[in-house]
Design an enzyme around this catalytic site. Structure first.
Site, mmCIF file in Angstrom:
data_model
loop_
_atom_site.group_PDB
_atom_site.id
_atom_site.type_symbol
_atom_site.label_atom_id
_atom_site.label_comp_id
_atom_site.label_asym_id
_atom_site.label_seq_id
_atom_site.Cartn_x
_atom_site.Cartn_y
_atom_site.Cartn_z
ATOM 1 N N ASP A 75 -6.450 -26.388 -27.765
ATOM 2 C CA ASP A 75 -7.575 -26.278 -26.844
ATOM 3 C C ASP A 75 -8.256 -24.928 -27.093
ATOM 4 O O ASP A 75 -7.670 -24.027 -27.697
ATOM 5 C CB ASP A 75 -7.021 -26.366 -25.416
ATOM 6 C CG ASP A 75 -8.050 -26.035 -24.356
ATOM 7 O OD1 ASP A 75 -9.128 -26.650 -24.377
ATOM 8 O OD2 ASP A 75 -7.775 -25.151 -23.527
ATOM 9 N N ASP A 77 -10.904 -23.082 -24.485
ATOM 10 C CA ASP A 77 -11.100 -22.237 -23.307
ATOM 11 C C ASP A 77 -9.783 -21.900 -22.618
ATOM 12 O O ASP A 77 -8.997 -22.792 -22.285
ATOM 13 C CB ASP A 77 -12.040 -22.923 -22.311
ATOM 14 C CG ASP A 77 -13.439 -23.101 -22.867
ATOM 15 O OD1 ASP A 77 -14.204 -22.131 -22.852
ATOM 16 O OD2 ASP A 77 -13.747 -24.208 -23.337
ATOM 17 N N GLU A 84 -13.329 -19.234 -19.773
ATOM 18 C CA GLU A 84 -13.892 -20.567 -19.686
ATOM 19 C C GLU A 84 -15.387 -20.398 -19.957
ATOM 20 O O GLU A 84 -16.115 -19.833 -19.140
ATOM 21 C CB GLU A 84 -13.658 -21.178 -18.301
ATOM 22 C CG GLU A 84 -12.205 -21.464 -17.979
ATOM 23 C CD GLU A 84 -11.659 -22.675 -18.720
ATOM 24 O OE1 GLU A 84 -12.449 -23.598 -19.041
ATOM 25 O OE2 GLU A 84 -10.438 -22.697 -18.991
ATOM 26 N N SER A 164 -11.921 -29.259 -27.890
ATOM 27 C CA SER A 164 -12.244 -28.613 -26.623
ATOM 28 C C SER A 164 -13.127 -29.482 -25.738
ATOM 29 O O SER A 164 -14.013 -30.187 -26.227
ATOM 30 C CB SER A 164 -12.969 -27.287 -26.909
ATOM 31 O OG SER A 164 -13.443 -26.692 -25.719
ATOM 32 N N ASP A 232 -3.772 -25.522 -21.831
ATOM 33 C CA ASP A 232 -3.489 -24.853 -20.561
ATOM 34 C C ASP A 232 -3.825 -25.670 -19.329
ATOM 35 O O ASP A 232 -3.389 -25.328 -18.232
ATOM 36 C CB ASP A 232 -4.259 -23.519 -20.486
ATOM 37 C CG ASP A 232 -5.749 -23.737 -20.261
ATOM 38 O OD1 ASP A 232 -6.285 -23.266 -19.241
ATOM 39 O OD2 ASP A 232 -6.396 -24.382 -21.104
ATOM 40 N N ASN A 235 -6.406 -31.561 -18.511
ATOM 41 C CA ASN A 235 -7.048 -32.414 -19.514
ATOM 42 C C ASN A 235 -6.420 -32.264 -20.904
ATOM 43 O O ASN A 235 -6.783 -32.977 -21.832
ATOM 44 C CB ASN A 235 -8.557 -32.127 -19.582
ATOM 45 C CG ASN A 235 -8.875 -30.719 -20.039
ATOM 46 O OD1 ASN A 235 -8.189 -29.769 -19.663
ATOM 47 N ND2 ASN A 235 -9.930 -30.571 -20.824
#
Length: 276
Positions: A75, A77, A84, A164, A232, A235
């Site tokens: 991922d 962000d 983010e 992402s 993290d 999703n």
């Protein structure tokens, strides 16, 4: 099982206490502040002690090494980078609080990701597209250990994928900067030099992240069990669940509980210590 202990600092007394609690047969130093406790067994006091001492601890089957894996997917962000991106873009148009609240709810799994993204992007309508460059150049930083991790994975022959729920503006630049083989994200629609408040094309959500992992594995003859995935937020869970080894980096509780490895204090290159 082996128990890998690492952090910003591992003092000798704590290490000896952990070795005694786990009845480890030996201690192997992996890095200045990373150690493997060989043939360790679980003990209820290990996690509380590590928490108090700000140490990461990971259980790893004996003999499991980086050579067992061939593909890495991460991922972006708050995993690869420190922000983010959508929250920082929102800050430039005065709606960061509203957008950040939606982001947090989505990352905890309280709101469907696609719905949350649609709501957040709509709030960015009218912002000059040049604001994306300002976020990238002034606010975005790589998380600790990111460069070393990617450099060593590439040297070991890994195929690397950045996927992402954020935006292609950032993933494309990080792909070039760090040498990722693939990068996937959402494309912000631009209308006359400003953000339209819409996404162009399909949304990269949790299912899409897992699909990109599976697709990369299939195209390169890699079994899912040979993939390492890092994330993290909620999703990321399907992607993490599909990979042979999952890493929760500074993650939300639901992700920390599901992952094979939790890095709350070490850098991303702590992955290398765990599988050294």
């Amino acid at each position: 099982m082996n128990l890998v202990i690492q952090g910003a600092r591992v003092d000798a007394l704590t290490l000896k206490t952990l070795a005694a609690l786990s009845a480890a047969s030996s201690i192997v130093q992996l890095a200045p502040h990373a150690f493997r406790l060989v043939d360790a067994v679980a003990h209820d006091d290990i996690e509380p002690l590590c928490t108090r001492e700000h140490l990461d601890h990971t259980w790893v089957p004996g003999g499991r090494r980086l050579d067992d894996f061939r593909l890495f997917v991460t991922d972006m962000d708050s995993t690869l980078i420190n922000i983010e991106c959508i929250d920082e873009i929102a800050d430039l148009c005065g709606v960061k609080g509203e957008v950040a609240a939606i982001t947090e709810a989505a990352m905890r799994g309280e709101i469907d990701f696609a719905e949350s993204l649609t709501r957040r992007v709509a709030l960015l309508r009218g912002l000059p597209v040049d604001a994306l460059a300002q976020v990238y150049e002034e606010r975005l930083q790589l998380n600790p250990g990111a460069e070393r991790l990617l450099r060593e994975l590439k040297a070991a022959g890994f195929y690397t994928v950045l996927v992402s729920g954020g935006f292609t503006y950032f993933t494309d630049r990080l792909k070039t900067r760090l040498g990722f083989d693939e990068a996937w994200a959402n494309e912000l629609e631009v209308d006359n030099g400003t953000l339209s408040g819409r996404i162009s094309g399909p949304v990269v959500d949790a299912a899409a992240k897992a699909a990109h992992l599976a697709g990369a594995c299939a195209r390169h003859g890699v079994d899912l069990s040979q993939a390492i995935a890092a994330g993290d937020g909620a999703n990321d869970l399907p992607m993490l669940g599909a990979a042979g080894f999952s890493v929760a980096y500074r993650a939300k509780p639901v992700v920390r509980e599901a992952a094979d490895c939790r890095l709350d204090h070490s850098g991303l290159d702590g992955i290398l210590n765990v599988l050294r």
